[in-house]
Write an enzyme that holds these catalytic residues in place. Structure first.
Site, PDB file in Angstrom:
ATOM      1  N   ASN A 140       0.883  -1.162   0.168  1.00  0.00           N
ATOM      2  CA  ASN A 140      -0.024  -0.031   0.024  1.00  0.00           C
ATOM      3  C   ASN A 140       0.884   1.106   0.021  1.00  0.00           C
ATOM      4  OD1 ASN A 140       0.177  -1.643   2.570  1.00  0.00           O
ATOM      5  ND2 ASN A 140      -0.287   0.577   3.648  1.00  0.00           N
ATOM      6  N   HIS A 192     -13.586  -0.472  -1.222  1.00  0.00           N
ATOM      7  CA  HIS A 192     -13.315   1.157  -1.259  1.00  0.00           C
ATOM      8  C   HIS A 192     -12.007   1.324  -1.834  1.00  0.00           C
ATOM      9  CE1 HIS A 192     -10.667   2.156   2.199  1.00  0.00           C
ATOM     10  NE2 HIS A 192     -10.967   1.003   2.615  1.00  0.00           N
ATOM     11  N   THR A 228     -25.734  -9.923  10.042  1.00  0.00           N
ATOM     12  CA  THR A 228     -26.706  -9.507   8.909  1.00  0.00           C
ATOM     13  C   THR A 228     -25.840  -8.788   7.671  1.00  0.00           C
ATOM     14  OG1 THR A 228     -28.587  -9.426  10.268  1.00  0.00           O
ATOM     15  CG2 THR A 228     -28.775  -8.234   8.256  1.00  0.00           C
ATOM     16  N   CYS A 318       1.515   9.132  12.848  1.00  0.00           N
ATOM     17  CA  CYS A 318       1.629   9.894  14.224  1.00  0.00           C
ATOM     18  C   CYS A 318       1.403   9.157  15.362  1.00  0.00           C
ATOM     19  CB  CYS A 318       0.845  11.260  14.054  1.00  0.00           C
ATOM     20  SG  CYS A 318       1.348  12.476  15.021  1.00  0.00           S
TER      21      CYS A 318
HETATM   22  N1  PLP Z   1      -4.547  -4.232   3.489  1.00  0.00           N
HETATM   23  C1  PLP Z   1      -3.681  -3.233   2.680  1.00  0.00           C
HETATM   24  C2  PLP Z   1      -2.798  -3.515   1.602  1.00  0.00           C
HETATM   25  C3  PLP Z   1      -4.295  -1.905   2.576  1.00  0.00           C
HETATM   26  O1  PLP Z   1      -4.113  -0.880   1.952  1.00  0.00           O
HETATM   27  C4  PLP Z   1      -5.778  -1.614   3.603  1.00  0.00           C
HETATM   28  C5  PLP Z   1      -6.340  -0.318   3.636  1.00  0.00           C
HETATM   29  O2  PLP Z   1      -5.385   0.788   3.665  1.00  0.00           O
HETATM   30  C6  PLP Z   1      -6.404  -2.793   4.168  1.00  0.00           C
HETATM   31  C7  PLP Z   1      -5.753  -4.067   4.080  1.00  0.00           C
HETATM   32  C8  PLP Z   1      -7.561  -2.574   5.148  1.00  0.00           C
HETATM   33  O3  PLP Z   1      -8.678  -2.395   4.008  1.00  0.00           O
HETATM   34  P1  PLP Z   1      -9.971  -1.691   4.932  1.00  0.00           P
HETATM   35  O4  PLP Z   1      -9.706  -0.346   4.784  1.00  0.00           O
HETATM   36  O5  PLP Z   1     -10.834  -2.126   4.170  1.00  0.00           O
HETATM   37  O6  PLP Z   1     -10.093  -2.135   6.275  1.00  0.00           O
END
Ligand code: PLP
Length: 372
Positions: A140, A192, A228, A318
């Site tokens: 990420n 998302h 649910t 932070c």
């Molecule tokens: N794994 C990775 C690599 C992510 O970038 C993220 C979100 O930033 C997540 C897991 C977590 O996903 P969520 O925001 O749906 O909890």
């Protein structure tokens, strides 16, 4: 104008997802666990969505478990598949994985300076008591892509009792996850990150993987995740998957050009800038531009960029008032000063030439003003 360059944090809802969701936020409000007509309509929508999600992820519909987020999918994979054994992950995982592995006293394996899992260290960590190995498909922060097929082959050879989980949350917008993660037992995504709604994700649990549930209750999702269903969210995620898969190759080509123009322009106009990771399509996703400006405080840079309409993010967090360098960059051996001066610009489906123009106009100036 605002240049939104934080698509790795979250993306704008795709129109297809919104259109698919609206009926389930209004007239089609049934609880899919019921048996009457209104309930059955909701149940049908969930099962249709399950087929779409399965097609996008390359699995059988019965292997899809809907969750409340990518974080929950990662937790379910690791905590649900460890069965009292040892969990192993890399040092650059998202905290949803890293903290789950640490929580059960698991092992954390290092990465090379390029951010690729150290395969020798992985092999050394694979003792017979290992039950789950979790290695993300794409990171990420820096966008690095892991050699997941190679990882699967190593795990199968050395620790046949272990299952392999991949966090494909950041990979799905850019990579053919169905093919790349075909050998993995568990695969997590989050809606998302690819134009679906927040608060919904999915975990592929490929047969014959045994999974203990984390959430107990009504037994939804074939006893794997009670609660649910978020019907509108699940339907929106399926629509976003369909749209993402249909447009992925074209999006990757277009966004790669935008990203390269951004990085080339910054390299030209900001002396001393360091780009993190090579721009090779087999090791870095198209939407990621990660740069470091040693000596510049990223937090101050982000505030300046925000004031002029550029939404970006820093690879630092932070914690208790102190700015901490990113665990990902430190694991890659980036010195602390460089890690504290890092900037992640993440592009998405909606990114435009105008976004790049604005970023190229304001970032060099902001960096120059922050330099001592
Ligand atoms: N794994 C990775 C690599 C992510 O970038 C993220 C979100 O930033 C997540 C897991 C977590 O996903 P969520 O925001 O749906 O909890």
């Amino acid at each position: 104008m605002v240049a939104y360059l934080d698509n790795a944090a979250t993306t704008k809802l795709r129109p297809e997802a919104l259109a698919a969701m609206l009926p389930f936020l209004t007239d089609r409000f049934g609880n899919p666990s019921g048996s009457h007509a209104v309930a059955r309509a909701a149940k049908q929508a969930i099962e249709d969505a399950r087929e779409t999600v399965a097609a996008g992820l390359g699995c059988d519909p019965s292997e899809v478990v809907f969750t409340g987020s990518g974080t929950e999918a990662d937790n379910l994979a690791i905590l649900g598949a460890q069965h009292g054994g040892v969990a192993v992950c890399t040092a650059i995982e998202h905290h949803a994985v890293l903290h789950s592995v640490e929580h059960i006293g698991g092992r954390v394996v290092g990465v090379t300076p390029d951010g690729i899992v150290d395969l020798d260290a992985l092999q050394a960590a694979l003792t017979p008591d290992v039950r789950v190995v979790s290695i993300m498909l794409a990171n990420n922060e820096v966008g690095v892509i892991q050699p997941i097929a190679e990882v699967v082959a190593i795990v199968r050879g050395i620790a046949p009792a272990a299952v392999v989980h991949t966090d494909a949350v950041q990979a799905f917008p850019w990579l053919d996850v169905a093919t790349l993660a075909a050998g993995c037992d568990l695969v997590a995504i989050s809606a998302h990150k690819f134009g679906g709604p927040k608060g919904v994700g999915a975990l592929v649990v490929r047969e014959p993987t045994k999974l203990a549930p984390l959430v107990h209750g009504g037994g939804q999702e074939r006893e794997r995740r009670s609660g649910t269903h978020n019907v509108a969210g699940i339907v929106g995620m399926a629509a976003a998957i369909e749209a993402t898969v249909a447009t992925r190759p074209a999006t990757v080509a277009r966004v790669t050009d935008l990203r390269d123009r951004l990085l080339d322009g910054l390299a030209r106009d900001v002396p001393g800038m360091v780009e993190t990771g090579a721009r090779d399509p087999s090791t870095k996703v198209a939407g990621n531009a990660h740069v470091r400006f040693p000596g510049v405080e990223a937090e101050a840079l982000l505030v300046m960029l925000d004031e002029v309409g550029v939404c970006a993010s820093a690879g630092s967090a932070c914690a208790s008032g102190a700015i901490e360098p990113s665990h990902v960059l430190l694991a890659m051996g980036v010195p602390r000063a460089g890690a504290l001066g890092s900037l992640r610009l993440s592009l998405g489906t909606d990114s435009t030439d105008q976004d790049i123009d604005l970023a190229l106009k304001v970032i060099p100036d902001a960096v120059a003003r922050l330099r001592p």
